[in-house]
Write a protein that holds these residues in place. Structure first.
Motif, short mmCIF file in Angstrom:
data_model
loop_
_atom_site.label_atom_id
_atom_site.label_comp_id
_atom_site.label_asym_id
_atom_site.label_seq_id
_atom_site.Cartn_x
_atom_site.Cartn_y
_atom_site.Cartn_z
N LEU A 193 0.88 -1.33 -0.14
CA LEU A 193 -0.33 -0.06 -0.15
C LEU A 193 0.91 1.33 0.02
O LEU A 193 0.54 2.26 -0.74
N VAL A 194 1.90 1.16 0.65
CA VAL A 194 2.76 2.65 0.87
C VAL A 194 3.54 2.68 -0.40
O VAL A 194 3.56 3.92 -1.00
N PHE A 197 1.22 3.87 -3.28
CA PHE A 197 1.22 5.37 -2.97
C PHE A 197 2.31 6.35 -3.68
O PHE A 197 2.08 7.28 -4.22
N LEU B 171 3.19 12.93 11.89
CA LEU B 171 2.28 11.83 11.62
C LEU B 171 1.05 12.15 12.59
O LEU B 171 -0.26 11.80 12.03
N LYS B 175 -2.91 12.04 11.42
CA LYS B 175 -3.73 11.10 11.95
C LYS B 175 -4.74 11.49 12.45
O LYS B 175 -6.10 11.19 12.59
N ARG B 192 -5.88 1.58 4.27
CA ARG B 192 -5.37 2.28 3.02
C ARG B 192 -5.02 3.75 3.46
O ARG B 192 -4.21 4.26 2.74
N LEU B 194 -4.33 5.06 6.30
CA LEU B 194 -3.09 5.17 7.09
C LEU B 194 -2.01 4.80 6.34
O LEU B 194 -0.91 5.36 6.60
N ALA B 195 -1.90 3.80 5.20
CA ALA B 195 -0.80 3.63 4.56
C ALA B 195 -0.61 4.71 3.58
O ALA B 195 0.79 5.24 3.17
N ASN B 196 -1.55 5.42 3.07
CA ASN B 196 -1.27 6.41 2.25
C ASN B 196 -0.61 7.98 3.27
O ASN B 196 0.44 8.40 2.56
N MET B 197 -1.22 7.82 4.50
CA MET B 197 -0.52 8.77 5.17
C MET B 197 1.07 8.33 5.35
O MET B 197 1.92 9.34 5.31
N LEU B 198 1.21 7.26 5.62
CA LEU B 198 2.71 6.85 5.63
C LEU B 198 3.42 7.35 4.39
O LEU B 198 4.72 7.81 4.38
N GLY B 199 2.92 7.10 3.24
CA GLY B 199 3.57 7.55 2.10
C GLY B 199 3.94 8.96 1.90
O GLY B 199 4.90 9.30 1.61
N VAL B 200 2.77 9.87 2.46
CA VAL B 200 2.78 11.24 2.34
C VAL B 200 4.24 11.41 3.22
O VAL B 200 5.10 12.46 2.97
N LEU B 201 4.08 10.88 4.56
CA LEU B 201 5.11 11.19 5.36
C LEU B 201 6.52 10.86 4.73
O LEU B 201 7.57 11.40 4.88
#
Lengths: 223, 256
Positions: A193-194, A197, B171, B175, B192, B194-201
């Motif tokens: 998922l990451v 993205f 983060l 959140k 999904r 949360l995972a996108n958040m990690l991607g942005v991070l």
């Protein structure tokens, strides 16, 4: 999977320390060849990123939750050597500050999670990428590699415990590997998922296996 | 944002806090290694080590309850990893019971080994905890650098320490924004998001690292690192080292 102090006997943890010191110095040299003097800030901030990413809890079935471990995530984004450095740094900080894993077992923990996990996972990633070249291939390879990285790390961990005479080898292997084969599924889904993205918004940040160094060398547009 | 700060107790003024960081590191590492090398039969030695550690806690003026509550948080991990040794280790059975087809038996040897391992793991993490609580993290890094740990590793760890809370804050902000916008939704939807958040991070962290690098270049960074180490070895520190080493070796020689 962070082994505390006292679990391993000296004839396991001393060689594990030596092996991980040797491996680390090799990875440091390789990573700093590619990154040059950008290495220090990049590795520092990326270690903080992996550390922060491990704090987010994802909902799993029935009220339980799990978090990302990030070995293959780091390897897919930063390349194998930089990932080994980043994961080792995270393990050292966890050992010192949060007493997560022991000082004498730190070498074994680095060996398990950084080398067997991240580097071993990356090898399978690069191997699969050779056959499937498109962006779907990246995701498939990421999924398989991150599952494999967890299983490999647990395999190493089980062997160290068995060699220390704590458990019979067969029992240790089946118990550890079965449990971590399940955990690995979660890791594979999350890593995918990451990565998908990042692939959507900044595909240039993904590490290119054939090229030298990291993908983007210049300051690029902001999100 | 709220954090459990790493070294909030490192500014207390006490004998242990004022020790030269190198001396403190060496003494605590010696303590940990000597706990690890305790013979399995020598259970009283663990009591002696525990008394030594709690004497150090008393000298450091850190609240005892804080040390205990923090150190108890590692116990579940130790138990999960070691409890099954009681049942698996072959030996003379102490207690047996059967669950349907499974027959569990607790053996003497297993129990002894379990106690030995759990005591070692707990005491080592206790000493590490005390070292961390009584030392400022950046001073600890400087001491490690003085002890010949490669300075590139030290620099990376100190950068990590510097940006850890920045990224954590970012983060937590994301959140909170997500939590206040998404109430319903399936588990998959949340995962999904949360995972996108990690991607942005990740993207933001990467860009931050490049900004930091450019700022360093603008200030004349040439790859070399110079740090100031303003600690000097005093008689007091050497006395502490001598006392610590002799205490540990007395335990080692007389009890095991």
């Amino acid at each position: 999977m962070h082994l505390p102090d006292g679990f391993l006997t000296p004839h396991i943890w001393i060689p594990a320390w030596l092996a991980s010191l040797g491996g680390l110095s090799y990875c440091f040299r390789k990573a700093s060849l590619a990154l040059k003097d950008r290495m220090i800030p990049l590795m520092g901030v990326m270690s903080a990123f992996i550390f922060a990413a491990q704090m987010i809890n994802f909902p799993v079935a029935g009220g339980t939750s799990g978090h990302l471990l990030g070995g293959v995530l780091a390897a897919v984004l930063l390349g194998p050597y930089a990932a080994a450095v980043v994961i080792s740094v995270v393990l050292m900080v966890q050992c010192f500050i949060f007493q997560d894993g022991g000082l004498t077992a730190l070498g074994a923990n680095i060996l398990n999670m950084s080398f067997a996990g991240a580097l071993g996972g990356y090898m399978s990633y690069a191997f699969i990428r050779r056959f499937i070249k498109n962006s779907k291939g990246i995701l498939i390879a990421t999924a398989i590699a991150s599952w494999l990285s967890i299983v490999l790390a647990s395999l190493f961990c089980a062997m160290e415990l068995a060699c220390s005479g704590l458990l019979p080898l067969k029992a240790a292997l089946t118990a550890m590997v079965l449990v971590h084969a399940l955990i690995g599924i979660g890791e594979a889904v999350l890593t995918c998922l990451v990565v998908s993205f990042v692939l959507k918004v900044r595909p240039d940040l993904l590490y290119k296996p054939e090229g030298s160094g990291l993908a983007s060398n210049s300051q690029s547009h902001k999100l | 944002m709220e954090h459990s700060y790493i070294d909030e107790y490192s500014r207390i003024k006490s004998f242990i806090h004022n020790l030269e960081p190198r001396i403190k590191l060496i003494s605590f590492f010696a303590l940990i290694v000597s706990i690890i090398f305790t013979r399995p039969a020598a259970m009283p030695a663990f009591g002696a080590y525990a008394m030594l550690i709690f004497l150090l806690v008393f000298l450091s003026k850190i609240p005892l309850m804080l040390v205990l509550s923090r150190s108890f948080s590692v116990i579940p991990f130790i138990l999960i990893m070691s409890i099954f040794i009681i049942f698996i280790k072959p030996g003379e059975p102490v207690w047996e019971f059967s669950l349907g087809i499974f027959k569990l038996s607790i053996t003497n040897e297993g129990l002894a080994m379990f106690l030995n391992i759990a005591a070692k793991a707990y005491l080592c993490s206790l000493s590490m905890l005390l070292l961390m609580l009584s030392t400022n993290f950046l001073n600890l890094l400087k001491a490690l650098e003085k002890l010949r740990v490669p300075s590139i590793l030290i620099m990376i760890i100190s950068f990590m320490y510097r940006y850890l809370f920045v990224l954590e804050d970012e983060l937590m902000r994301m959140k909170r924004a997500k939590d206040s916008r998404t109430i319903a939704g399936s588990r998959w939807f949340h995962a999904r998001a949360l995972a996108n958040m990690l991607g942005v991070l990740f993207v933001r962290a990467y860009e931050r690292a490049e900004d930091v690098y450019l700022a360093m270049c603008a200030r004349g960074f040439d790859g070399g690192i110079r740090t100031i180490y303003d600690y000097k070895l005093r008689i007091k520190d050497l006395c502490f080292l001598a006392t610590a080493v002799s205490a540990v070796s007395i335990i080692k020689i007389y009890i095991g």
